[in-house]
Design a protein around this motif. Structure first.
Motif, PDB file in Angstrom:
ATOM      1  N   LEU A  38     -14.983  -3.523  -6.399  1.00 12.68           N
ATOM      2  CA  LEU A  38     -13.861  -2.574  -4.532  1.00 12.68           C
ATOM      3  C   LEU A  38     -12.722  -1.945  -4.926  1.00 12.68           C
ATOM      4  N   GLN A  41     -12.002   0.227  -2.074  1.00  8.80           N
ATOM      5  CA  GLN A  41     -10.819  -1.336  -0.615  1.00  8.80           C
ATOM      6  C   GLN A  41      -9.915  -1.339  -1.247  1.00  8.80           C
ATOM      7  N   TRP A  45      -6.214  -1.515   0.796  1.00  6.98           N
ATOM      8  CA  TRP A  45      -5.452  -2.339   0.944  1.00  6.98           C
ATOM      9  C   TRP A  45      -3.399  -2.064   0.851  1.00  6.98           C
ATOM     10  N   ALA A  81      -8.039  -8.297   2.938  1.00 11.87           N
ATOM     11  CA  ALA A  81      -8.993  -8.097   2.569  1.00 11.87           C
ATOM     12  C   ALA A  81     -10.281  -8.185   3.603  1.00 11.87           C
ATOM     13  N   CYS A  84     -10.489  -4.231   5.107  1.00 11.09           N
ATOM     14  CA  CYS A  84     -10.564  -3.710   3.930  1.00 11.09           C
ATOM     15  C   CYS A  84     -11.664  -3.035   3.893  1.00 11.09           C
ATOM     16  N   GLY A  85     -12.968  -4.196   4.199  1.00 12.75           N
ATOM     17  CA  GLY A  85     -14.276  -3.799   3.768  1.00 12.75           C
ATOM     18  C   GLY A  85     -14.753  -4.915   2.751  1.00 12.75           C
ATOM     19  N   VAL A  86     -13.352  -5.652   2.250  1.00  8.28           N
ATOM     20  CA  VAL A  86     -14.288  -6.532   1.384  1.00  8.28           C
ATOM     21  C   VAL A  86     -15.670  -7.398   2.048  1.00  8.28           C
TER      22      VAL A  86
END
Length: 250
Positions: A38, A41, A45, A81, A84-86
């Motif tokens: 990741l 991502q 952060w 998270a 952020c696209g997790v």
């Protein structure tokens, strides 16, 4: 004088005043993200320390007990998270690892701490620690070796608000069981450790160590506030017999 004849308690901030962070430093969040595939991502952060409660934030509803508080901490991490696209499937494991990493700080006392605490104790003063910290402030105070030298520990996580919110200072003064003007607050941060305590009726000493973590220029001192470059100045300035007796811990 710093510790005057009217002083009955000296309360010190924790990080930057009593302790500093030493190596090995906590893992960088980018490495944690990258190991999980990741990396992109992780770049979104930002500052890994900025996700926690803000300075002066009130969070009493989340401070009922440790489980409630830690759940709230992790929920904040989870929301960030996710933003952020997790992927949802990765959230729980990532959040648990980030939470552990942020709290994996190695601390050591500044060299002047033990001697000064002993001298304050000899003067009959109540000694406190008040800090914006995780739920485990009491454990950290013990771990660095000063648990037996401290009478009162007030951390933001349990108090329900972070300095300079008035709630944490009210909790502190109640725990000291003393009038606020008999308490001297010592710390390195301007708003949380000087202006906040002053607004709560305490006296304040601004610690400006040569190896301080705080950057920039020292602000001008309000009337009645002193600036010190080390904790030893608290007791050297007082001379013998500076204390007026310890209050109760409440």
């Amino acid at each position: 004088m710093v510790v005057t004849d009217g002083t009955r308690a000296v309360v010190l901030d924790f990080y930057g005043t009593l302790v500093r962070m030493v190596e090995p430093l906590p893992p960088d969040h980018r490495g944690i993200f990258a190991r999980r595939g990741l990396a992109a991502q992780g770049e979104l952060w930002g500052d890994q320390w900025s996700v926690g409660p803000g300075e002066g934030e009130e969070h009493a509803a989340h401070s009922a007990d440790e489980t409630t508080y830690v759940t709230w901490e992790r929920d904040r991490l989870r929301r960030r998270a996710r933003a952020c696209g997790v992927p949802e499937a990765e959230l729980d494991g990532l959040v648990a690892e980030l939470d552990r990493a942020m709290k994996a700080v190695r601390l050591e006392l500044y060299p002047d701490v033990l001697g000064v605490l002993a001298q304050l104790r000899e003067r009959g003063l109540l000694i406190g620690v008040c800090s914006n910290w995780f739920w485990n402030l009491e454990d950290c105070v013990d771990a660095v070796g000063i648990g037996g030298a401290v009478d009162v520990v007030v951390g933001s996580a349990r108090a329900g608000a972070r300095k300079p919110h008035p709630l944490i200072y009210r909790t502190l003064v109640e725990r000291c069981a003393l009038p606020a003007d008999r308490v001297l607050f010592v710390g390195d941060m301007w708003m949380p450790d000087v202006l906040g305590p002053l607004a709560a009726g305490m006296r304040a000493a601004h610690l400006w160590r040569p190896d301080r973590a705080v950057e920039g220029l020292a602000p001008p001192l309000p009337e009645g506030v002193v600036r010190i470059t080390g904790l030893g100045e608290l007791v050297r300035a007082a001379g013998p017999g500076g204390g007026a007796g310890r209050g109760g811990c409440g």
